[in-house]
Design a protein around this motif. Structure first.
Motif, PDB file in Angstrom:
ATOM      1  N   ASP A 171     -87.015   8.173 -39.005  1.00  0.00           N
ATOM      2  CA  ASP A 171     -87.378   7.087 -39.916  1.00  0.00           C
ATOM      3  C   ASP A 171     -86.289   6.017 -39.953  1.00  0.00           C
ATOM      4  O   ASP A 171     -86.592   4.821 -40.044  1.00  0.00           O
ATOM      5  N   ILE A 172     -85.045   6.442 -39.882  1.00  0.00           N
ATOM      6  CA  ILE A 172     -83.947   5.462 -39.824  1.00  0.00           C
ATOM      7  C   ILE A 172     -84.084   4.618 -38.568  1.00  0.00           C
ATOM      8  O   ILE A 172     -83.972   3.388 -38.614  1.00  0.00           O
ATOM      9  N   VAL A 173     -84.331   5.263 -37.426  1.00  0.00           N
ATOM     10  CA  VAL A 173     -84.470   4.531 -36.169  1.00  0.00           C
ATOM     11  C   VAL A 173     -85.619   3.523 -36.259  1.00  0.00           C
ATOM     12  O   VAL A 173     -85.475   2.373 -35.846  1.00  0.00           O
ATOM     13  N   LYS A 174     -86.757   3.925 -36.830  1.00  0.00           N
ATOM     14  CA  LYS A 174     -87.912   3.009 -36.957  1.00  0.00           C
ATOM     15  C   LYS A 174     -87.574   1.841 -37.877  1.00  0.00           C
ATOM     16  O   LYS A 174     -87.877   0.686 -37.566  1.00  0.00           O
ATOM     17  N   LEU A 175     -86.975   2.126 -39.027  1.00  0.00           N
ATOM     18  CA  LEU A 175     -86.663   1.076 -39.993  1.00  0.00           C
ATOM     19  C   LEU A 175     -85.564   0.146 -39.485  1.00  0.00           C
ATOM     20  O   LEU A 175     -85.496  -1.015 -39.872  1.00  0.00           O
ATOM     21  N   ALA A 176     -84.693   0.660 -38.640  1.00  0.00           N
ATOM     22  CA  ALA A 176     -83.566  -0.139 -38.135  1.00  0.00           C
ATOM     23  C   ALA A 176     -83.859  -0.727 -36.759  1.00  0.00           C
ATOM     24  O   ALA A 176     -82.945  -1.158 -36.077  1.00  0.00           O
ATOM     25  N   ASP A 177     -85.101  -0.755 -36.363  1.00  0.00           N
ATOM     26  CA  ASP A 177     -85.465  -1.291 -35.039  1.00  0.00           C
ATOM     27  C   ASP A 177     -85.466  -2.808 -35.098  1.00  0.00           C
ATOM     28  O   ASP A 177     -86.474  -3.440 -35.406  1.00  0.00           O
ATOM     29  N   TYR A 178     -84.317  -3.380 -34.829  1.00  0.00           N
ATOM     30  CA  TYR A 178     -84.167  -4.839 -34.901  1.00  0.00           C
ATOM     31  C   TYR A 178     -84.034  -5.430 -33.529  1.00  0.00           C
ATOM     32  O   TYR A 178     -83.829  -4.764 -32.553  1.00  0.00           O
TER      33      TYR A 178
END
Length: 178
Positions: A171-178
């Protein structure tokens, strides 16, 4: 299969945390009337998500050194890897037998992202890492010095920002996908 979770700044049994306010003069933890209620809720949210075989990175400021907070901490599931915060009693945490590893920061990789996990947000290794997973700021975000907008390279896992639940690494990786 074991999962990987992150969370920080529980401040178990820390009564004064319930009086801390944000910049608008609002309580940062208005949901709770007392520390017993807060600790019970944090424990419930933790164990609803984390299984005994999971890995959990606690990124500091875990507990106030009182008997009640140790009772709550010992009931938390998972293999706990710890980054000490500015309020932690490191010798007591080590002697608890619950901590599987303790470092000032951890370097990790997931979803093609290189990450550093720390208590205090840090620019250390940000040239070689994509993301700093951190705690310490409670209700605040790290701002980009140039734009004064939230810096997408920093991801806070303070309990106040996560609804008191640990967050899964995917979930961190998805939310931090910039």
């Amino acid at each position: 299969m074991a999962d990987t979770w992150f969370i920080s700044d529980h401040h178990l049994s820390h009564a004064k945390i319930l009086t801390f306010k944000d910049k608008t003069d609002c309580l940062i933890r208005p949901e709770f009337d007392n520390v017993e209620q807060m600790d019970a809720y944090i424990l419930e949210m933790h164990n609803q998500n984390v299984k005994p075989e999971d890995t959990v990175y606690f990124l500091g400021d875990l507990l106030w050194n009182k008997t009640d907070s140790w009772v709550t901490f010992r009931k938390m599931q998972g293999n706990i890897f710890f980054t000490p915060g500015n309020h932690d009693d490191i010798p007591s945490l080590i002697s608890s037998g619950k901590i599987k590893g303790m470092k000032l920061w951890y370097k990790l990789e997931a979803g093609g992202k290189k990450m550093i996990a720390s208590h205090i947000p840090t620019y250390r290794d940000m040239g070689r890492c994509d993301l700093n997973i951190h705690g310490h700021l409670h209700d605040k975000l790290v701002l980009d010095p140039a734009s004064q907008e939230p810096d997408p390279r920093f991801f806070s896992v303070c309990v106040e920002q996560l609804g008191y639940e640990p967050i899964h690494i995917e979930d961190i990786v998805k939310l931090a996908d910039y």
